[in-house]
Design an enzyme around this catalytic site. Structure first.
Site, PDB file in Angstrom:
ATOM      1  N   GLU A   1      26.710  31.753  16.018  1.00  0.00           N
ATOM      2  CA  GLU A   1      25.735  32.720  16.255  1.00  0.00           C
ATOM      3  C   GLU A   1      24.400  32.769  15.798  1.00  0.00           C
ATOM      4  O   GLU A   1      23.258  32.843  16.520  1.00  0.00           O
ATOM      5  CB  GLU A   1      26.360  34.209  15.805  1.00  0.00           C
ATOM      6  CG  GLU A   1      27.551  34.533  16.556  1.00  0.00           C
ATOM      7  CD  GLU A   1      28.260  35.734  15.873  1.00  0.00           C
ATOM      8  OE1 GLU A   1      28.534  35.709  14.400  1.00  0.00           O
ATOM      9  OE2 GLU A   1      28.489  36.772  16.671  1.00  0.00           O
TER      10      GLU A   1
ATOM     11  N   GLU B   1      36.666  34.192  15.283  1.00  0.00           N
ATOM     12  CA  GLU B   1      36.694  35.314  14.349  1.00  0.00           C
ATOM     13  C   GLU B   1      38.248  36.019  14.487  1.00  0.00           C
ATOM     14  O   GLU B   1      38.595  36.854  13.769  1.00  0.00           O
ATOM     15  CB  GLU B   1      35.813  36.373  14.768  1.00  0.00           C
ATOM     16  CG  GLU B   1      34.411  36.017  14.077  1.00  0.00           C
ATOM     17  CD  GLU B   1      33.563  35.304  15.051  1.00  0.00           C
ATOM     18  OE1 GLU B   1      34.103  34.756  15.910  1.00  0.00           O
ATOM     19  OE2 GLU B   1      32.285  35.276  14.877  1.00  0.00           O
TER      20      GLU B   1
ATOM     21  N   ALA C   1      30.305  33.547   9.001  1.00  0.00           N
ATOM     22  CA  ALA C   1      29.978  34.546   7.885  1.00  0.00           C
ATOM     23  C   ALA C   1      30.875  34.461   6.675  1.00  0.00           C
ATOM     24  O   ALA C   1      31.783  33.870   6.915  1.00  0.00           O
ATOM     25  CB  ALA C   1      30.042  36.056   8.437  1.00  0.00           C
TER      26      ALA C   1
ATOM     27  N   GLY D   1      29.696  33.128  12.496  1.00  0.00           N
ATOM     28  CA  GLY D   1      28.448  33.560  12.505  1.00  0.00           C
ATOM     29  C   GLY D   1      27.527  32.413  12.339  1.00  0.00           C
ATOM     30  O   GLY D   1      26.342  32.418  12.775  1.00  0.00           O
TER      31      GLY D   1
HETATM   32  N1  CO8 Z   1      33.363  31.975   4.256  1.00  0.00           N
HETATM   33  C1  CO8 Z   1      33.666  31.626   3.074  1.00  0.00           C
HETATM   34  N2  CO8 Z   1      34.064  30.335   2.575  1.00  0.00           N
HETATM   35  C2  CO8 Z   1      34.221  29.633   3.458  1.00  0.00           C
HETATM   36  C3  CO8 Z   1      34.036  29.803   4.976  1.00  0.00           C
HETATM   37  C4  CO8 Z   1      33.688  30.983   5.419  1.00  0.00           C
HETATM   38  N3  CO8 Z   1      33.474  31.332   6.525  1.00  0.00           N
HETATM   39  N4  CO8 Z   1      34.316  28.522   5.671  1.00  0.00           N
HETATM   40  C5  CO8 Z   1      34.679  27.726   4.617  1.00  0.00           C
HETATM   41  N5  CO8 Z   1      34.644  28.281   3.359  1.00  0.00           N
HETATM   42  C6  CO8 Z   1      34.803  27.660   2.121  1.00  0.00           C
HETATM   43  C7  CO8 Z   1      36.395  27.216   1.974  1.00  0.00           C
HETATM   44  O1  CO8 Z   1      36.983  28.681   1.571  1.00  0.00           O
HETATM   45  C8  CO8 Z   1      36.473  26.396   1.032  1.00  0.00           C
HETATM   46  O2  CO8 Z   1      36.235  26.841  -0.383  1.00  0.00           O
HETATM   47  P1  CO8 Z   1      37.135  26.754  -1.809  1.00  0.00           P
HETATM   48  O3  CO8 Z   1      37.061  25.001  -1.878  1.00  0.00           O
HETATM   49  O4  CO8 Z   1      36.559  27.450  -2.689  1.00  0.00           O
HETATM   50  O5  CO8 Z   1      38.708  26.839  -1.314  1.00  0.00           O
HETATM   51  C9  CO8 Z   1      35.089  25.325   1.255  1.00  0.00           C
HETATM   52  O6  CO8 Z   1      34.438  26.393   1.984  1.00  0.00           O
HETATM   53  C10 CO8 Z   1      35.835  24.250   2.171  1.00  0.00           C
HETATM   54  O7  CO8 Z   1      36.331  24.725   3.302  1.00  0.00           O
HETATM   55  P2  CO8 Z   1      37.900  24.067   3.741  1.00  0.00           P
HETATM   56  O8  CO8 Z   1      38.516  23.611   2.533  1.00  0.00           O
HETATM   57  O9  CO8 Z   1      38.487  25.017   4.485  1.00  0.00           O
HETATM   58  O10 CO8 Z   1      37.159  22.748   4.523  1.00  0.00           O
HETATM   59  P3  CO8 Z   1      38.195  22.236   5.813  1.00  0.00           P
HETATM   60  O11 CO8 Z   1      37.442  20.868   6.148  1.00  0.00           O
HETATM   61  O12 CO8 Z   1      39.645  22.043   5.558  1.00  0.00           O
HETATM   62  O13 CO8 Z   1      38.033  23.091   7.000  1.00  0.00           O
HETATM   63  C11 CO8 Z   1      36.912  24.610   8.371  1.00  0.00           C
HETATM   64  C12 CO8 Z   1      36.636  23.305   7.548  1.00  0.00           C
HETATM   65  C13 CO8 Z   1      37.828  24.188   9.575  1.00  0.00           C
HETATM   66  C14 CO8 Z   1      35.391  24.966   9.003  1.00  0.00           C
HETATM   67  C15 CO8 Z   1      37.614  25.673   7.700  1.00  0.00           C
HETATM   68  O14 CO8 Z   1      36.870  25.903   6.381  1.00  0.00           O
HETATM   69  C16 CO8 Z   1      37.513  27.099   8.363  1.00  0.00           C
HETATM   70  O15 CO8 Z   1      38.268  27.206   9.045  1.00  0.00           O
HETATM   71  N6  CO8 Z   1      36.408  28.080   7.935  1.00  0.00           N
HETATM   72  C17 CO8 Z   1      36.443  29.516   8.393  1.00  0.00           C
HETATM   73  C18 CO8 Z   1      35.794  29.471   9.847  1.00  0.00           C
HETATM   74  C19 CO8 Z   1      35.750  30.802  10.453  1.00  0.00           C
HETATM   75  O16 CO8 Z   1      36.962  31.647  10.579  1.00  0.00           O
HETATM   76  N7  CO8 Z   1      34.532  31.341  10.638  1.00  0.00           N
HETATM   77  C20 CO8 Z   1      34.304  32.728  11.111  1.00  0.00           C
HETATM   78  C21 CO8 Z   1      34.170  33.469   9.790  1.00  0.00           C
HETATM   79  S1  CO8 Z   1      34.047  35.333  10.213  1.00  0.00           S
HETATM   80  C22 CO8 Z   1      32.407  35.440  11.024  1.00  0.00           C
HETATM   81  O17 CO8 Z   1      31.835  34.498  10.816  1.00  0.00           O
HETATM   82  C23 CO8 Z   1      31.994  36.816  11.358  1.00  0.00           C
HETATM   83  C24 CO8 Z   1      30.581  36.793  11.850  1.00  0.00           C
HETATM   84  C25 CO8 Z   1      30.025  38.206  12.149  1.00  0.00           C
HETATM   85  C26 CO8 Z   1      29.818  38.985  10.951  1.00  0.00           C
HETATM   86  C27 CO8 Z   1      29.056  40.218  11.425  1.00  0.00           C
HETATM   87  C28 CO8 Z   1      28.761  41.214  10.488  1.00  0.00           C
HETATM   88  C29 CO8 Z   1      28.358  42.764  11.125  1.00  0.00           C
END
Ligand code: CO8
Length: 262
Positions: free
Chosen positions: A116, A136, A69, A113
């Site tokens: 999911e 998460e 998400a 997400g």
């Molecule tokens: N949300 C927003 N932006 C994201 C997300 C995300 N989940 N994941 C990556 N991005 C963005 C980064 O911020 C970055 O943007 P910018 O260039 O502007 O800084 C761009 O995508 C590229 O990402 P990275 O530079 O981080 O790329 P890497 O190759 O270094 O890393 C990863 C890749 C490992 C996937 C890393 O991006 C990461 O850890 N992402 C987050 C993963 C995460 O924590 N996911 C869980 C999110 S919470 C969730 O999903 C909850 C669901 C339930 C919602 C329920 C509502 C009721």
């Protein structure tokens, strides 16, 4: 029909399937409210469109199916805002009500997400570069689009606990071994393979496809006795359709069936 969405790319194929590509590559296809609204709107459009009998859901770019998400959208939300919007419930519920098969073609990270969403699809075909996780807990939260429930049903309590509590990622081989992914294919041929699967499904009787999907879904919601009774009744009801007559006649006559969806 325009099929134009800000966050999705839609490709329809004459074999009877459509490819839906999550299209926020700059954010690794992170799922925000706009994307779920687009997806729900597209499902409304194709639910009653007989030319689309199966969907493929995949991510744009080479790196991610969806990295979760959208953390930037969620970060400053209050409890009142989340509660009032019933955050993501509309998207979740719309997908669970969709009656045609959706195949997740997981082309990279499927995290939070994203994992999911893949599990909300009917089955997952993973590229050998796919990585699955529910990280998460690293953000001080937990799965919120059904992950704690669906992951546990798919891979069992021990692996689900391991994944949600440590935030570790599963690679494609482990995902297949554990029952999360149905198949793993080389990254380069992922879409080619999934298109073949979708075309195969789209070539079956659409009524039989719907009934098969409904039966398997029932297995997760019922006791064995209720589930078997549901299957039996649905099986009997298929004899009301021309497609049953055609399918069985074609077998006896040693020819290919021509299903009409009637
Ligand atoms: N949300 C927003 N932006 C994201 C997300 C995300 N989940 N994941 C990556 N991005 C963005 C980064 O911020 C970055 O943007 P910018 O260039 O502007 O800084 C761009 O995508 C590229 O990402 P990275 O530079 O981080 O790329 P890497 O190759 O270094 O890393 C990863 C890749 C490992 C996937 C890393 O991006 C990461 O850890 N992402 C987050 C993963 C995460 O924590 N996911 C869980 C999110 S919470 C969730 O999903 C909850 C669901 C339930 C919602 C329920 C509502 C009721």
């Amino acid at each position: 029909m325009t099929d134009t969405y800000d966050t999705l790319l839609i490709e329809r194929h004459e074999e009877g399937y459509a490819v839906v590509t999550l299209n926020r590559p700059e954010a690794l296809n992170a799922l925000n409210s706009a994307l779920f609204a687009d997806l729900a709107a597209f499902l409304d459009v194709v639910e009653h469109d007989d030319s689309v009998r199966c969907l493929i859901l995949t991510g744009s770019g080479d790196k991610a199916f969806a990295a979760g998400a959208d953390i930037k959208e969620m970060a400053d939300q209050s409890y009142a805002q989340m509660y009032k919007a019933n955050f993501f419930s509309h998207g979740h519920d719309r997908i669970t009500r969709f009656r045609k098969p959706i195949i997740a073609a997981v082309n990279g990270f499927a995290l939070g997400g994203g994992c999911e969403l893949a599990m909300l699809c009917d089955f997952i075909v993973a590229s050998d570069r796919a990585k699955f996780g529910q990280p998460e807990i690293n953000l001080g939260v937990a799965p919120g689009i059904g992950g704690s429930q669906r992951l546990t049903r798919l891979v069992g309590k021990s692996k689900a606990m391991d994944m949600v509590l440590t935030a570790r990622m599963m690679d494609a081989a482990e995902a297949e071994r554990s029952g999360l992914a149905s198949r793993v294919v080389p990254h380069e041929t992922l879409m080619e393979e999934v298109r073949k699967i979708a075309a195969k499904i789209a070539g079956h009787s659409p009524l039989a496809v719907m009934a098969n999907k409904e039966m398997v879904e029932a297995a997760l919601e019922t006791t064995l006795t209720q589930g078997v009774q549901f299957e039996r009744r649905l099986f009997h009801s298929l004899f009301a359709f021309d497609d049953q007559k055609e399918g069985m006649a074609a077998f006896v006559e040693k020819r290919k069936p021509v299903f009409t969806g009637r």
